[in-house]
Design a protein around this motif. Structure first.
Motif, PDB file in Angstrom:
ATOM      1  N   PHE A 192       0.847  -1.204   0.000  1.00 55.49           N
ATOM      2  CA  PHE A 192       0.000   0.000   0.000  1.00 55.49           C
ATOM      3  C   PHE A 192       0.883   1.255   0.000  1.00 55.49           C
ATOM      4  N   ILE A 193       2.035   1.163   0.646  1.00 54.12           N
ATOM      5  CA  ILE A 193       2.964   2.301   0.572  1.00 54.12           C
ATOM      6  C   ILE A 193       3.388   2.489  -0.884  1.00 54.12           C
ATOM      7  N   ASP A 194       3.667   1.385  -1.557  1.00 53.46           N
ATOM      8  CA  ASP A 194       4.026   1.456  -2.989  1.00 53.46           C
ATOM      9  C   ASP A 194       2.978   2.231  -3.788  1.00 53.46           C
ATOM     10  N   ALA A 195       1.699   1.966  -3.459  1.00 54.76           N
ATOM     11  CA  ALA A 195       0.616   2.566  -4.238  1.00 54.76           C
ATOM     12  C   ALA A 195       0.572   4.086  -4.076  1.00 54.76           C
ATOM     13  N   SER A 204      11.296  21.852  -5.624  1.00 54.11           N
ATOM     14  CA  SER A 204      11.732  22.354  -6.934  1.00 54.11           C
ATOM     15  C   SER A 204      11.186  23.758  -7.194  1.00 54.11           C
ATOM     16  N   GLN A 205      10.429  24.289  -6.229  1.00 49.63           N
ATOM     17  CA  GLN A 205       9.849  25.642  -6.348  1.00 49.63           C
ATOM     18  C   GLN A 205       9.056  25.802  -7.642  1.00 49.63           C
ATOM     19  N   HIS A 206       8.359  24.773  -8.001  1.00 48.88           N
ATOM     20  CA  HIS A 206       7.616  24.788  -9.249  1.00 48.88           C
ATOM     21  C   HIS A 206       6.316  25.561  -9.065  1.00 48.88           C
ATOM     22  N   PRO A 207       5.984  26.478  -9.979  1.00 45.23           N
ATOM     23  CA  PRO A 207       4.749  27.258  -9.798  1.00 45.23           C
ATOM     24  C   PRO A 207       3.487  26.402  -9.861  1.00 45.23           C
ATOM     25  N   LYS A 208       3.562  25.243 -10.509  1.00 47.86           N
ATOM     26  CA  LYS A 208       2.357  24.401 -10.610  1.00 47.86           C
ATOM     27  C   LYS A 208       2.334  23.316  -9.545  1.00 47.86           C
ATOM     28  N   TRP A 209       3.166  23.482  -8.512  1.00 42.02           N
ATOM     29  CA  TRP A 209       3.220  22.479  -7.447  1.00 42.02           C
ATOM     30  C   TRP A 209       1.835  22.258  -6.826  1.00 42.02           C
ATOM     31  N   GLY A 210       1.539  21.003  -6.459  1.00 35.41           N
ATOM     32  CA  GLY A 210       0.244  20.701  -5.864  1.00 35.41           C
ATOM     33  C   GLY A 210       0.311  19.961  -4.553  1.00 35.41           C
ATOM     34  N   THR A 211       1.205  18.969  -4.437  1.00 33.03           N
ATOM     35  CA  THR A 211       1.274  18.177  -3.203  1.00 33.03           C
ATOM     36  C   THR A 211       2.632  17.510  -3.074  1.00 33.03           C
ATOM     37  N   ASP A 212       3.070  17.358  -1.829  1.00 34.65           N
ATOM     38  CA  ASP A 212       4.279  16.589  -1.530  1.00 34.65           C
ATOM     39  C   ASP A 212       3.900  15.426  -0.633  1.00 34.65           C
ATOM     40  N   THR A 213       4.484  14.279  -0.911  1.00 35.27           N
ATOM     41  CA  THR A 213       4.299  13.095  -0.074  1.00 35.27           C
ATOM     42  C   THR A 213       5.614  12.820   0.639  1.00 35.27           C
ATOM     43  N   PHE A 214       5.607  12.950   1.953  1.00 32.68           N
ATOM     44  CA  PHE A 214       6.807  12.659   2.746  1.00 32.68           C
ATOM     45  C   PHE A 214       6.624  11.295   3.391  1.00 32.68           C
ATOM     46  N   PHE A 215       7.619  10.447   3.213  1.00 29.05           N
ATOM     47  CA  PHE A 215       7.527   9.103   3.780  1.00 29.05           C
ATOM     48  C   PHE A 215       8.610   8.937   4.836  1.00 29.05           C
ATOM     49  N   PHE A 216       8.177   8.684   6.069  1.00 30.26           N
ATOM     50  CA  PHE A 216       9.117   8.412   7.153  1.00 30.26           C
ATOM     51  C   PHE A 216       9.057   6.927   7.471  1.00 30.26           C
ATOM     52  N   PHE A 217      10.167   6.256   7.191  1.00 30.00           N
ATOM     53  CA  PHE A 217      10.237   4.818   7.391  1.00 30.00           C
ATOM     54  C   PHE A 217      10.008   4.489   8.868  1.00 30.00           C
ATOM     55  N   PRO A 218       9.278   3.439   9.223  1.00 29.74           N
ATOM     56  CA  PRO A 218       8.781   2.457   8.278  1.00 29.74           C
ATOM     57  C   PRO A 218       7.366   2.706   7.754  1.00 29.74           C
ATOM     58  N   ASN A 219       6.523   3.491   8.434  1.00 32.72           N
ATOM     59  CA  ASN A 219       5.117   3.414   8.025  1.00 32.72           C
ATOM     60  C   ASN A 219       4.303   4.686   8.180  1.00 32.72           C
ATOM     61  N   PRO A 261      -3.430  23.724  -1.347  1.00 33.03           N
ATOM     62  CA  PRO A 261      -4.539  24.549  -0.828  1.00 33.03           C
ATOM     63  C   PRO A 261      -4.611  24.635   0.694  1.00 33.03           C
ATOM     64  N   GLY A 262      -3.618  24.116   1.424  1.00 33.60           N
ATOM     65  CA  GLY A 262      -3.588  24.368   2.850  1.00 33.60           C
ATOM     66  C   GLY A 262      -4.299  23.328   3.698  1.00 33.60           C
ATOM     67  N   TRP A 263      -3.886  22.084   3.558  1.00 32.42           N
ATOM     68  CA  TRP A 263      -4.345  21.027   4.458  1.00 32.42           C
ATOM     69  C   TRP A 263      -3.344  19.900   4.363  1.00 32.42           C
ATOM     70  N   TYR A 264      -3.456  18.910   5.227  1.00 29.88           N
ATOM     71  CA  TYR A 264      -2.549  17.768   5.106  1.00 29.88           C
ATOM     72  C   TYR A 264      -3.255  16.473   5.451  1.00 29.88           C
ATOM     73  N   LEU A 265      -2.596  15.395   5.041  1.00 29.04           N
ATOM     74  CA  LEU A 265      -3.123  14.035   5.182  1.00 29.04           C
ATOM     75  C   LEU A 265      -2.027  13.192   5.810  1.00 29.04           C
ATOM     76  N   THR A 266      -2.405  12.199   6.620  1.00 28.83           N
ATOM     77  CA  THR A 266      -1.395  11.208   7.024  1.00 28.83           C
ATOM     78  C   THR A 266      -1.903   9.819   6.683  1.00 28.83           C
ATOM     79  N   TYR A 267      -0.970   8.955   6.339  1.00 29.76           N
ATOM     80  CA  TYR A 267      -1.269   7.534   6.181  1.00 29.76           C
ATOM     81  C   TYR A 267      -0.352   6.764   7.117  1.00 29.76           C
ATOM     82  N   THR A 268      -0.900   5.771   7.802  1.00 29.45           N
ATOM     83  CA  THR A 268      -0.026   4.812   8.488  1.00 29.45           C
ATOM     84  C   THR A 268      -0.474   3.415   8.114  1.00 29.45           C
ATOM     85  N   TYR A 269       0.476   2.511   8.116  1.00 35.27           N
ATOM     86  CA  TYR A 269       0.267   1.137   7.640  1.00 35.27           C
ATOM     87  C   TYR A 269       0.780   0.210   8.738  1.00 35.27           C
TER      88      TYR A 269
END
Ligand code: FES
Ligand SMILES: [Fe+2]
Length: 428
Positions: free
Chosen positions: A209-212, A299-314, A322-330
């Motif tokens: 699921f992390i792969d996905a 990359s300071q890209h003007p069309k940037w939309g989202t970054d996914t940060f993965f902290f091992f392991p899960n 637009p000013g919100w965030y999400l977390t996933y844990t596995y």
């Protein structure tokens, strides 16, 4: 944190020679023996995110986590000095699980002045000290100070509470999270107190699921129906390319373009999104967060939309333009099952439209996550057939190579330290 720019020559993957470019084995995701080793080598050796400080609003607030992979249950509590502490959830008398309600394997949360064991009534303070033993004089030389709750290392980064079961390791959480953690720490996570939570039992190895979520190669195909038909054809035509990938020790990130909140042309999105001014990328009229920390949109890209940060392991943290965030844990429960948790964090809505915009983002997220989750059992069951044992990964799947290699490396190191013969999970 290095390697954020697209290399002039070669590919993202070739920027990390240790990862190689050869087809990979998925044996680490289908071998019960490898999973048993991961439990000790990874889930009892690294910092694990168990929640956020907002879950402990006052002295005596607590919650429990069932951490099957780490072979224990823990209590996380705010003690009377307002420190966040963690304990193994076990009574020192005869081993009863200390904190639970109707079902011993279910996680609970609440607030109390002390913990009382349901079995014979021993009581513990919020700092773990044993303060009351029923019929104490029936015991033999019992000194209550010898029987506090068993504490677990617990540290907080940017409001995220982590535990670590390795008492011999002295790496602080801050050091463990490295440059990536350092460069993300100033994000204003504390402002996002409106939370929507999803939890699912998934029939696949935790890493699948992390792969996905670590590649977007699938997005124009698997999520095709989420866009209007025209838009979907266009997306499939040019495929997907991320803005940046970064690898920092066991951790990693991928930065992606946006453009959907708001979309440059409203005909790109569905009518309900136009009405509620929201969608997968979040409410279109989100809060102004001011300057964002350096890890965001590297990359300071003007069309940037989202970054996914993965902290091992899960732990994955997704920061959206637009000013919100999400977390996933596995959380693995066996070599081919895990519990997935997806939490959406918004600033509290101030009116009904803001509330509806957030709820549309939350239900849209659920639909996407179901689409992502849906392939996992199909993949797990077939890779378990071992009819095919080596899989070509493309350049956009660089973080998958990194994740599986990192998991294998932790297991190999653990076995080497014990002089054990490594499990054979080489590609065949
Ligand atoms: S097991 Fe907890 S008081 Fe006996
Ligand atoms: Fe997806």
């Amino acid at each position: 944190m290095a390697h954020f720019t697209k290399p002039d020559e070669g590919s993202w993957t070739e920027h990390y020679p240790e990862l190689g470019t050869a087809p990979v084995s998925y044996e680490d995701s289908i071998s019960p023996a490898h999973y048993e080793l991961e439990r000790d080598a990874i889930f009892r050796k690294t910092w694990l995110n168990v929640g956020r400080v907002e879950q402990l609003p006052r002295v005596g607030s607590y919650f429990t986590r069932e951490l099957d992979a780490a072979r224990t249950s823990v209590i996380i509590v705010k003690d009377k000095d307002e420190n966040v502490r963690a304990f193994h959830n076990i009574c020192r008398h005869r081993g009863n699980k200390l904190v639970w309600n109707d079902f011993p394997r279910e996680e609970v949360a609440g607030s109390c002045r002390q913990f009382t064991c349901k079995y014979h009534g021993w009581r513990y303070q919020l700092d773990g000290e044993l303060t009351f033993v029923q019929q104490e004089d029936e015991f033999f030389d019992l000194d209550k100070s010898d029987y506090p709750l068993v504490s677990v290392r617990c540290e907080v980064w940017a409001g995220f509470i982590f535990v670590n079961f390795d008492d011999e390791d002295t790496t602080s959480l801050k050091d463990y999270l490295g440059g990536l953690g350092h460069d993300l720490e100033a994000y204003p996570f504390e402002r996002f107190t409106q939370v929507h939570k999803y939890r699912a039992e998934v029939g696949s190895n935790w890493k699948l699921f992390i792969d996905a979520f670590a590649e977007f190669y699938h997005a124009p195909v698997l999520h095709a129906k989420q866009a209007t038909a025209d838009e979907s054809r266009k997306l499939q035509g040019f495929g997907f390319e991320a803005l940046a990938y970064g690898i920092d020790g066991p951790h990693s990130m991928v930065s992606s373009w946006g453009g959907m909140a708001p979309p440059k042309d409203e005909s790109m999105v569905k009518p309900i999104e136009r009405v509620l001014r929201s969608g997968l990328f979040g409410p279109w009229d989100g809060p102004d967060l001011g300057e964002l920390p350096p890890a965001v949109n590297p990359s300071q890209h003007p069309k940037w939309g989202t970054d996914t940060f993965f902290f091992f392991p899960n732990l994955m943290v997704l920061v959206w333009k637009p000013g919100w965030y999400l977390t996933y844990t596995y959380w693995p429960t066996s070599y081919n099952t895990h519990i997935f948790e997806g939490n959406l964090y918004f600033v509290p809505p101030e009116n009904a439209s803001e509330r509806l915009a957030q709820e549309l983002a939350a239900v849209t997220f659920k639909e996407y996550a179901l689409q992502d989750g849906n392939t996992l059992e199909a993949t797990q069951s077939m890779i378990e057939s071992r009819a095919v044992t080596s899989f070509p990964l493309n350049d956009q799947e660089v973080l998958l190579r990194h994740l599986h290699k990192t998991a294998r490396d932790y297991v190999a190191k653990y076995q080497a330290e014990r002089g054990e013969t490594p499990v054979d999970i080489s590609a065949s």
